[in-house]
Design a protein around this motif. Structure first.
Motif, PDB file in Angstrom:
ATOM      1  N   LYS A 127      35.181  36.932  37.170  1.00 10.13           N
ATOM      2  CA  LYS A 127      35.793  37.542  38.353  1.00 10.13           C
ATOM      3  C   LYS A 127      37.115  36.870  38.731  1.00 10.13           C
ATOM      4  CE  LYS A 127      34.999  39.052  43.073  1.00 10.13           C
ATOM      5  NZ  LYS A 127      34.014  39.386  44.118  1.00 10.13           N
ATOM      6  N   GLU A 128      37.136  35.548  38.685  1.00 10.63           N
ATOM      7  CA  GLU A 128      38.355  34.826  39.065  1.00 10.63           C
ATOM      8  C   GLU A 128      39.526  35.214  38.165  1.00 10.63           C
ATOM      9  OE1 GLU A 128      40.015  30.250  39.514  1.00 10.63           O
ATOM     10  OE2 GLU A 128      37.848  30.624  39.387  1.00 10.63           O
ATOM     11  N   GLN A 129      39.258  35.395  36.900  1.00 13.12           N
ATOM     12  CA  GLN A 129      40.310  35.748  35.949  1.00 13.12           C
ATOM     13  C   GLN A 129      40.731  37.208  36.097  1.00 13.12           C
ATOM     14  OE1 GLN A 129      39.044  35.734  31.879  1.00 13.12           O
ATOM     15  NE2 GLN A 129      41.059  36.220  31.067  1.00 13.12           N
ATOM     16  N   LEU A 130      39.738  38.110  36.167  1.00 14.99           N
ATOM     17  CA  LEU A 130      40.030  39.548  36.163  1.00 14.99           C
ATOM     18  C   LEU A 130      40.392  40.094  37.539  1.00 14.99           C
ATOM     19  CD1 LEU A 130      37.111  40.740  33.842  1.00 14.99           C
ATOM     20  CD2 LEU A 130      39.550  40.754  33.267  1.00 14.99           C
ATOM     21  N   GLY A 131      39.775  39.533  38.582  1.00 16.36           N
ATOM     22  CA  GLY A 131      39.976  40.064  39.925  1.00 16.36           C
ATOM     23  C   GLY A 131      38.840  40.958  40.371  1.00 16.36           C
ATOM     24  N   TYR A 132      37.823  41.138  39.550  1.00 13.01           N
ATOM     25  CA  TYR A 132      36.672  41.972  39.881  1.00 13.01           C
ATOM     26  C   TYR A 132      35.493  41.578  38.990  1.00 13.01           C
ATOM     27  CZ  TYR A 132      37.887  44.377  35.527  1.00 13.01           C
ATOM     28  OH  TYR A 132      38.159  44.646  34.207  1.00 13.01           O
ATOM     29  N   LEU A 223      42.503  44.485  39.244  1.00 10.29           N
ATOM     30  CA  LEU A 223      42.874  43.782  38.010  1.00 10.29           C
ATOM     31  C   LEU A 223      44.121  42.933  38.239  1.00 10.29           C
ATOM     32  CD1 LEU A 223      42.471  43.392  34.922  1.00 10.29           C
ATOM     33  CD2 LEU A 223      44.028  45.331  34.598  1.00 10.29           C
ATOM     34  N   LYS A 224      44.031  41.657  37.892  1.00  9.52           N
ATOM     35  CA  LYS A 224      45.165  40.761  38.139  1.00  9.52           C
ATOM     36  C   LYS A 224      45.603  40.007  36.888  1.00  9.52           C
ATOM     37  CE  LYS A 224      42.384  36.844  39.830  1.00  9.52           C
ATOM     38  NZ  LYS A 224      42.149  35.954  40.994  1.00  9.52           N
ATOM     39  N   THR A 225      45.133  40.448  35.738  1.00 12.19           N
ATOM     40  CA  THR A 225      45.540  39.822  34.488  1.00 12.19           C
ATOM     41  C   THR A 225      45.897  40.918  33.493  1.00 12.19           C
ATOM     42  OG1 THR A 225      44.860  38.246  32.789  1.00 12.19           O
ATOM     43  CG2 THR A 225      43.191  39.789  33.551  1.00 12.19           C
ATOM     44  N   GLU A 226      46.227  40.538  32.285  1.00 10.34           N
ATOM     45  CA  GLU A 226      46.521  41.526  31.253  1.00 10.34           C
ATOM     46  C   GLU A 226      45.283  42.384  30.997  1.00 10.34           C
ATOM     47  OE1 GLU A 226      47.862  41.685  26.521  1.00 10.34           O
ATOM     48  OE2 GLU A 226      47.809  39.778  27.602  1.00 10.34           O
ATOM     49  N   ASP A 227      45.484  43.690  30.882  1.00 20.04           N
ATOM     50  CA  ASP A 227      44.376  44.611  30.637  1.00 20.04           C
ATOM     51  C   ASP A 227      43.651  44.214  29.353  1.00 20.04           C
ATOM     52  OD1 ASP A 227      42.667  46.735  30.199  1.00 20.04           O
ATOM     53  OD2 ASP A 227      44.115  48.258  30.787  1.00 20.04           O
ATOM     54  N   PRO A 228      42.334  43.890  29.442  1.00 20.19           N
ATOM     55  CA  PRO A 228      41.615  43.444  28.247  1.00 20.19           C
ATOM     56  C   PRO A 228      41.247  44.563  27.277  1.00 20.19           C
ATOM     57  CG  PRO A 228      40.148  43.481  30.138  1.00 20.19           C
ATOM     58  CD  PRO A 228      41.518  43.799  30.656  1.00 20.19           C
TER      59      PRO A 228
END
Length: 240
Positions: A127-132, A223-228
């Protein structure tokens, strides 16, 4: 990693098969200290468990992995062999099978059925990395459904990931304005095939939905990182 290491010691050739566009280096590296703590910032254990050959999904993967330091001669583009059966399964679709599948869960035959494919993001600390996490996605989905689907009176099938507790999503099935069922027993391919749309953050089920020619949406609120999910950037799936 253990198999690759043991095979190399025994002089046996090794082959690894990749099935998703992420964690390329991590899969073949040793980031654990003697204490057992995970330390991905350390370069000391990188590529410690490299096999002789790696079967990969596509040329996009090959370019990315070469850029990360993999030997080009070890990379072989094969596609994901697990998807080969999807073409045959797609041809099995008919309305009688659809009716039987929906009736087994108590869903109406002609109502709109959404398949939410969950992922163990909270358990893996993503969650911390992705934002959700997986519950944030489902909460947002349920909040927005009245704006999009109210006139269709949708039902929702939650596909509980094998990495989650079997009853982890059960509370969503109670006191809801929608008919919701959480399931971990059935194969997701059938859920994709007999639902009207598959929704998930970045699960492999979205790739499988494309092969099955079923609508697929990658829903990643916050989403707060590059789309996985690589196929979002390629325009194969829709990302929200």
């Amino acid at each position: 990693q253990t198999l690759i290491s043991s095979a190399k010691l025994a002089g046996i050739p090794t082959l690894a098969v990749l099935d998703s566009w992420m964690h390329y280096v991590r899969r073949f590296s040793d980031y654990f200290k003697e204490s057992g703590n995970y330390n991905p910032s350390s370069k000391e254990g990188e590529f410690k468990f490299l096999p002789d050959k790696i079967a990969i999904m596509d040329t996009l993967t090959k370019q990315k992995m070469i850029g990360l330091g993999f030997d080009p001669d070890s990379l072989v583009v094969t596609g994901n062999p697990n998807f080969d059966g999807l073409v045959e399964l797609r041809e099995e679709f008919n309305f009688e099978n659809k009716k039987k599948f929906r009736e087994s869960f108590g869903f109406p035959e002609f109502g709109t059925l959404l398949y939410y494919s969950s992922q163990p993001l909270a358990k893996r600390g993503r969650k911390e990395q992705l934002g959700y996490d997986e519950k944030d996605v489902l909460d947002c989905l349920l909040e927005k459904l009245p704006e999009v689907y109210e006139s269709y009176k949708p039902s929702i099938l939650i596909g509980v990931h094998r990495g989650q507790d079997e009853h982890e999503m059960d509370h969503y099935t109670k006191d809801s304005r929608y008919k919701i069922v959480a399931d971990q027993k059935h194969h997701p391919w059938h859920a994709i095939l007999y639902s009207d749309i598959t929704i998930s953050p970045h699960s492999t089920t979205l790739v499988e939905a494309v092969y099955l020619r079923r609508p697929a949406i990658s829903y990643q609120p916050g989403l707060k990182t590059e789309d996985p999910l690589v196929i979002n950037s390629l325009g194969v799936t829709e990302v929200v």
